[in-house]
Design a protein around this motif. Structure first.
Motif, PDB file in Angstrom:
ATOM      1  N   HIS A 333      -3.091   9.331   4.341  1.00 28.77           N
ATOM      2  CA  HIS A 333      -3.780   8.215   3.705  1.00 28.77           C
ATOM      3  C   HIS A 333      -3.159   6.904   4.187  1.00 28.77           C
ATOM      4  O   HIS A 333      -1.962   6.860   4.497  1.00 28.77           O
ATOM      5  CB  HIS A 333      -3.645   8.351   2.181  1.00 28.77           C
ATOM      6  CG  HIS A 333      -4.524   7.405   1.422  1.00 28.77           C
ATOM      7  ND1 HIS A 333      -4.153   6.108   1.172  1.00 28.77           N
ATOM      8  CD2 HIS A 333      -5.754   7.570   0.872  1.00 28.77           C
ATOM      9  CE1 HIS A 333      -5.118   5.499   0.485  1.00 28.77           C
ATOM     10  NE2 HIS A 333      -6.101   6.374   0.300  1.00 28.77           N
ATOM     11  N   PRO A 334      -3.939   5.827   4.241  1.00 32.88           N
ATOM     12  CA  PRO A 334      -3.365   4.532   4.659  1.00 32.88           C
ATOM     13  C   PRO A 334      -2.112   4.144   3.892  1.00 32.88           C
ATOM     14  O   PRO A 334      -1.179   3.576   4.464  1.00 32.88           O
ATOM     15  CB  PRO A 334      -4.514   3.556   4.395  1.00 32.88           C
ATOM     16  CG  PRO A 334      -5.745   4.372   4.583  1.00 32.88           C
ATOM     17  CD  PRO A 334      -5.406   5.737   4.057  1.00 32.88           C
ATOM     18  N   ARG A 338       1.672   3.361   5.421  1.00 31.70           N
ATOM     19  CA  ARG A 338       2.532   2.212   5.136  1.00 31.70           C
ATOM     20  C   ARG A 338       3.912   2.675   4.677  1.00 31.70           C
ATOM     21  O   ARG A 338       4.941   2.103   5.067  1.00 31.70           O
ATOM     22  CB  ARG A 338       1.878   1.328   4.073  1.00 31.70           C
ATOM     23  CG  ARG A 338       0.699   0.531   4.617  1.00 31.70           C
ATOM     24  CD  ARG A 338       0.291  -0.577   3.665  1.00 31.70           C
ATOM     25  NE  ARG A 338      -0.392  -0.060   2.482  1.00 31.70           N
ATOM     26  CZ  ARG A 338      -1.697   0.137   2.402  1.00 31.70           C
ATOM     27  NH1 ARG A 338      -2.466  -0.136   3.465  1.00 31.70           N
ATOM     28  NH2 ARG A 338      -2.254   0.582   1.297  1.00 31.70           N
ATOM     29  N   ALA A 339       3.924   3.719   3.865  1.00 31.16           N
ATOM     30  CA  ALA A 339       5.213   4.243   3.396  1.00 31.16           C
ATOM     31  C   ALA A 339       6.032   4.817   4.558  1.00 31.16           C
ATOM     32  O   ALA A 339       7.251   4.627   4.632  1.00 31.16           O
ATOM     33  CB  ALA A 339       4.981   5.319   2.332  1.00 31.16           C
ATOM     34  N   LYS A 345      10.445   3.024  10.386  1.00 31.61           N
ATOM     35  CA  LYS A 345      10.630   1.759  11.116  1.00 31.61           C
ATOM     36  C   LYS A 345      10.075   1.783  12.547  1.00 31.61           C
ATOM     37  O   LYS A 345       9.584   0.787  13.052  1.00 31.61           O
ATOM     38  CB  LYS A 345      12.111   1.358  11.179  1.00 31.61           C
ATOM     39  CG  LYS A 345      12.769   1.191   9.824  1.00 31.61           C
ATOM     40  CD  LYS A 345      12.190   0.050   9.049  1.00 31.61           C
ATOM     41  CE  LYS A 345      13.001  -0.287   7.819  1.00 31.61           C
ATOM     42  NZ  LYS A 345      13.063   0.796   6.820  1.00 31.61           N
ATOM     43  N   CYS A 346      10.175   2.922  13.236  1.00 32.71           N
ATOM     44  CA  CYS A 346       9.714   3.016  14.629  1.00 32.71           C
ATOM     45  C   CYS A 346       9.456   4.478  14.957  1.00 32.71           C
ATOM     46  O   CYS A 346       9.611   5.361  14.104  1.00 32.71           O
ATOM     47  CB  CYS A 346      10.735   2.417  15.595  1.00 32.71           C
ATOM     48  SG  CYS A 346      12.308   3.292  15.627  1.00 32.71           S
ATOM     49  N   PRO A 355       7.499   0.261  18.148  1.00 35.81           N
ATOM     50  CA  PRO A 355       7.377  -0.220  16.769  1.00 35.81           C
ATOM     51  C   PRO A 355       6.438   0.633  15.938  1.00 35.81           C
ATOM     52  O   PRO A 355       5.511   1.261  16.447  1.00 35.81           O
ATOM     53  CB  PRO A 355       6.835  -1.646  16.943  1.00 35.81           C
ATOM     54  CG  PRO A 355       6.222  -1.670  18.304  1.00 35.81           C
ATOM     55  CD  PRO A 355       7.013  -0.718  19.135  1.00 35.81           C
ATOM     56  N   ALA A 356       6.672   0.625  14.635  1.00 34.88           N
ATOM     57  CA  ALA A 356       5.905   1.472  13.723  1.00 34.88           C
ATOM     58  C   ALA A 356       4.414   1.179  13.772  1.00 34.88           C
ATOM     59  O   ALA A 356       3.589   2.070  13.554  1.00 34.88           O
ATOM     60  CB  ALA A 356       6.425   1.294  12.294  1.00 34.88           C
TER      61      ALA A 356
END
Length: 413
Positions: A333-334, A338-339, A345-346, A355-356
């Motif tokens: 899930h979006p 984000r979590a 972090k990457c 980058p993430a």
């Protein structure tokens, strides 16, 4: 021979001799200041040489008469082996320079390149046909463009040339510019197309034409995706062709597009179906059928796509009965994305710092083996490492710090 002929011959011979002398010198041994000075002066010399040639072309109608050519460009094609389009372009520029004294003077002084002169004369020719523009407007536009040419490139002048009348008189030409832009955008819409051709080797060639606005937006998006990979590679001493990075960025845009934004047809949102047997799904080297047309992809690619595409895996049993019709709910899930970005972090591949924002969620335990879409069971991987973790040529292990270490499998005899 006349005295003037002798003088012209002597001048040309002197130019040829000077160039021959310069060609004997190896720039590798020149000082930096000498190189900078030489490049600057050669740019001006090239402009002046173009001015001489264009003046000569403008006065060479007698060559066409003598040889029976339609114009001097025909003679250039026959005798000098200059492509007809190139020759015609030079003749057209020569004719335009005869009308615009400031442009011709700038070229002769070496402050205008031939490319800039061509851009300016085309812009002025457009203004000349504009019924709203007066002779005074044309003269002022020429003056402004020649002045701007001292600090703008040819492409920047081309853009400015379309708006130059706005600089001449904003109140009078604002409506005209808006109409011109509208016509240009409508023209772009009519000329827009998309074509694709399967090369039969796992690649597809794409040829498209879109409006300038769309093209600039796409290039900005691709640059934003490609640049971090370019910098990351360079920091590690590696180089990759930038056009390849742009191509990979384009693929990334397609793969991560939110299909919920696509229009529905036939009652269902656009989805991709991958059909394969359960045994094939679990094999390293196997194939799957993509879509309803039977196009083939590898099982590894199917497993990778299942991690982040709007893909419905149709898993078949021994009698081709459907054992599992996967649901897109298994995708991260979006909020989970984000979590994961906050946590990881990457990219979590060892020695990768992509980058993430450019990573994908990967199930540590494949969905085909009962993997769950939980944060604890997923890690972020960049597209390159995500492909590698599904590549049968590599093994991988998860290190105590959570990172993924890859090892190439030993070749079996």
């Amino acid at each position: 021979m006349s005295l003037e002929h002798d003088t012209i011959d002597a001048d040309l011979s002197a130019i040829e001799a000077s160039l021959d002398d310069l060609l004997t010198r190896d720039p590798a041994y020149w000082q930096t200041s000498q190189k900078k000075d030489a490049l600057s002066r050669l740019e001006k010399i090239q402009a002046k040489q173009a001015a001489v040639k264009l003046r000569l072309l403008a006065a060479s109608g007698d060559i066409a008469e003598e040889t029976g050519a339609k114009d001097v460009s025909g003679w250039m094609r026959t005798e000098l082996l200059v492509d007809k389009g190139v020759a015609r372009s030079q003749v057209n520029l020569a004719e335009s320079l005869a009308k615009y004294e400031l442009v011709a003077a700038g070229l002769a002084e070496g402050v205008l390149s031939q490319d800039k002169a061509r851009v300016i004369t085309k812009a002025l020719d457009q203004i000349e046909t504009d019924p709203a523009a007066s002779t005074e407007d044309l003269l002022l536009a020429e003056k402004l463009l020649v002045e701007h040419a001292t600090w703008w490139t040819a492409n920047e002048l081309k853009v400015a040339g379309k708006r130059i009348l706005m600089m001449v008189d904003p109140d009078r030409f604002e409506a005209a510019e808006a109409k011109a832009l509208q016509r240009e955008e409508e023209h772009a819409q009519r000329r827009t197309f998309f074509q694709s051709r399967d090369n039969g080797d796992g690649t597809v060639d794409i040829h498209a034409r879109v409006s300038r606005a769309v093209g600039l937006r796409l290039r900005t998006m691709l640059d934003s995706l490609a640049q971090p990979r370019k910098w990351s590679a360079e920091e590690k001493g590696r180089k990759a062709p930038y056009d390849r990075l742009l191509g990979q960025a384009f693929a990334r845009v397609i793969e991560t597009y939110d299909v919920e934004n696509l229009p529905r047809h036939g009652g269902h949102a656009t989805t991709v179906f991958v059909t394969m047997s359960l045994d094939e799904l679990r094999k390293d080297l196997a194939t799957a059928s993509l879509g309803f047309d039977g196009e083939k992809i590898t099982a590894a690619e199917a497993r990778r796509m299942a991690c982040n595409a709007d893909l419905v895996p149709v898993v078949l049993g021994t009698d081709s009965e459907i054992l599992d019709l996967g649901r897109t709910a298994r995708l991260a899930h979006p909020i989970q994305h984000r979590a994961l970005r906050l946590r990881d972090k990457c990219c979590q591949a060892e020695d990768c710092d992509a980058p993430a924002a450019w990573t994908e969620a990967h199930h540590l335990k494949p969905w085909s083996e009962g993997g769950k879409t939980n944060l604890a069971d997923m890690v972020l991987l960049c597209p390159s490492d995500h492909r590698r973790i599904h590549d049968p040529h590599y093994d991988h292990e998860r290190l105590p710090n959570g990172q993924i270490r890859f090892n190439r499998r030993a070749l079996t005899p």
